[in-house]
Design a protein around this motif. Structure first.
Motif, PDB file in Angstrom:
ATOM      1  N   THR A 310       0.840  -1.212   0.000  1.00  0.00           N
ATOM      2  CA  THR A 310       0.000   0.000   0.000  1.00  0.00           C
ATOM      3  C   THR A 310       0.873   1.259   0.000  1.00  0.00           C
ATOM      4  O   THR A 310       1.972   1.265   0.542  1.00  0.00           O
ATOM      5  N   ASN A 331      -0.399  -3.235  -7.612  1.00  0.00           N
ATOM      6  CA  ASN A 331      -0.678  -4.652  -7.892  1.00  0.00           C
ATOM      7  C   ASN A 331       0.062  -5.103  -9.147  1.00  0.00           C
ATOM      8  O   ASN A 331       0.667  -4.282  -9.853  1.00  0.00           O
ATOM      9  N   LYS A 339      -6.458  -3.421  -0.426  1.00  0.00           N
ATOM     10  CA  LYS A 339      -7.389  -4.403   0.153  1.00  0.00           C
ATOM     11  C   LYS A 339      -7.365  -4.250   1.665  1.00  0.00           C
ATOM     12  O   LYS A 339      -6.292  -4.135   2.267  1.00  0.00           O
ATOM     13  N   ASP A 340      -8.544  -4.233   2.278  1.00  0.00           N
ATOM     14  CA  ASP A 340      -8.613  -4.057   3.746  1.00  0.00           C
ATOM     15  C   ASP A 340      -8.135  -5.307   4.457  1.00  0.00           C
ATOM     16  O   ASP A 340      -8.346  -6.412   4.023  1.00  0.00           O
TER      17      ASP A 340
END
Length: 340
Positions: A310, A331, A339-340
């Motif tokens: 991230t 990505n 993505k959490d």
């Protein structure tokens, strides 16, 4: 999906002829009484549109071989008749602003932060340390600018000037696959040039103007705009010359953005502050290029590392966006949401 999107790519060239509101080619001056020989001189000097002639200072035209002061006056007179350069109402300007296209970054969170994406017709600067995703963002946008407008794209080609040798076509193919575009078409629509020194970097912008007057481009990327200046000019003795050269380069970028309505995306490096004030600063890194760089960029984005893949993007300076942050991820298929 790929079949549907191939059509706008083939029509980039045709779209230029249909558009009445695009830049006027400099040949148009021949119908205003300027000789074909003088028009050829303007083209050789890098003036390919009537707008570029109208926006140029008079001394720049006089410096062209074979153009006298009287001739420069006449050329500018005729150009200003074709290009509106006076006052307009805020209502009309607001109407024009509402038609500006935004190019998606590939991340919904980042697009929300930017009010839709990277804005066309202005300069967006992204700066940060190494490994913060600057080049990855450039690669993703080189593909998304080719998408249809209703899919968040710009329906145009991309020009990529690389001064660090970090351009990788394989990354473009991975992003193209994600958006359902034909890989070979995507690569054909990206014009790439490696810049070897600061003079060459400026020279490439003249070639860029020529290419944009012939075909429809949506995005111009310079990655990185400042790295060559750090090596070509050294020490305080050359600081003034460096800043003047950089200012001219950025002014040309702004002219291209105004003339052709393309989005200009430049990346910038950072420098660590080692003076006493850095002890009290939360983040001792600042973008290089000084005030000249700061004033030339319309929107400045600061990227920093987050956890894992991230990254965090902060609006550092913008005329209309509030200071805020967004998280995105790097990505395998380009820039996306974290993505959490």
């Amino acid at each position: 999906m790929a079949v549907q999107l191939e059509q706008p790519q083939q029509n980039f060239q045709e779209g230029v002829d249909e558009e009445q509101f695009g830049p006027l080619l400099v040949n148009k001056l021949e119908s205003q009484g300027i000789s074909a020989n003088d028009v050829k001189k303007l083209q050789d000097a890098g003036y390919y549109t009537v707008e570029s002639v109208a926006y140029a200072p008079k001394k720049a035209l006089i410096s062209i071989k074979g153009v006298s002061e009287a001739k420069a006056d006449k050329i500018q007179n005729e150009a200003s008749k074709l290009v509106p350069m006076g006052f307009t109402t805020a209502t009309e300007f607001h109407q024009r602003r509402s038609e500006i296209i935004q190019i998606t970054s590939g991340s919904k969170e980042l697009d929300k932060l930017l009010g839709g994406g990277i804005e066309t017709g202005s300069i967006t600067e992204i700066f940060g340390e190494f490994r913060t995703g600057k080049t990855q963002l450039c690669h993703t946008l080189a593909v998304t600018c080719q998408l249809p407008i209703d899919h968040g794209g710009g329906e145009g080609k991309c020009l990529y000037i690389d001064s660090e040798g970090t351009f990788r076509p394989e990354r473009l193919l991975a992003v193209a696959e994600r958006f359902g575009l034909s890989g070979s078409d995507v690569l054909d629509n990206v014009a790439y040039a490696r810049a070897y020194n600061t003079d060459h970097q400026s020279q490439l912008l003249l070639q860029a103007s020529a290419m944009m007057s012939e075909s429809r481009y949506a995005l111009l990327i310079v990655d990185s705009a400042t790295s060559l200046y750090r090596t070509d000019y050294s020490g305080r003795g050359e600081l003034s010359a460096r800043q003047m050269h950089l200012a001219k380069f950025l002014r040309t970028l702004l002219r291209i953005a105004d003339e052709f309505g393309v989005a200009v995306l430049i990346t910038n490096q950072v420098v660590a502050q080692v003076d006493g004030a850095s002890m009290f600063a939360a983040d001792p890194k600042k973008p290089i290029g000084g005030n000249i760089m700061a004033h030339a960029s319309t929107t400045r984005l600061y990227l920093r590392k987050g956890r894992g893949e991230t990254r965090i993007c902060k609006i550092y300076d913008s005329p209309c966006l509030p200071e805020a942050e967004a998280m995105f991820a790097i990505n395998a298929d380009g820039i996306g949401d974290a993505k959490d």
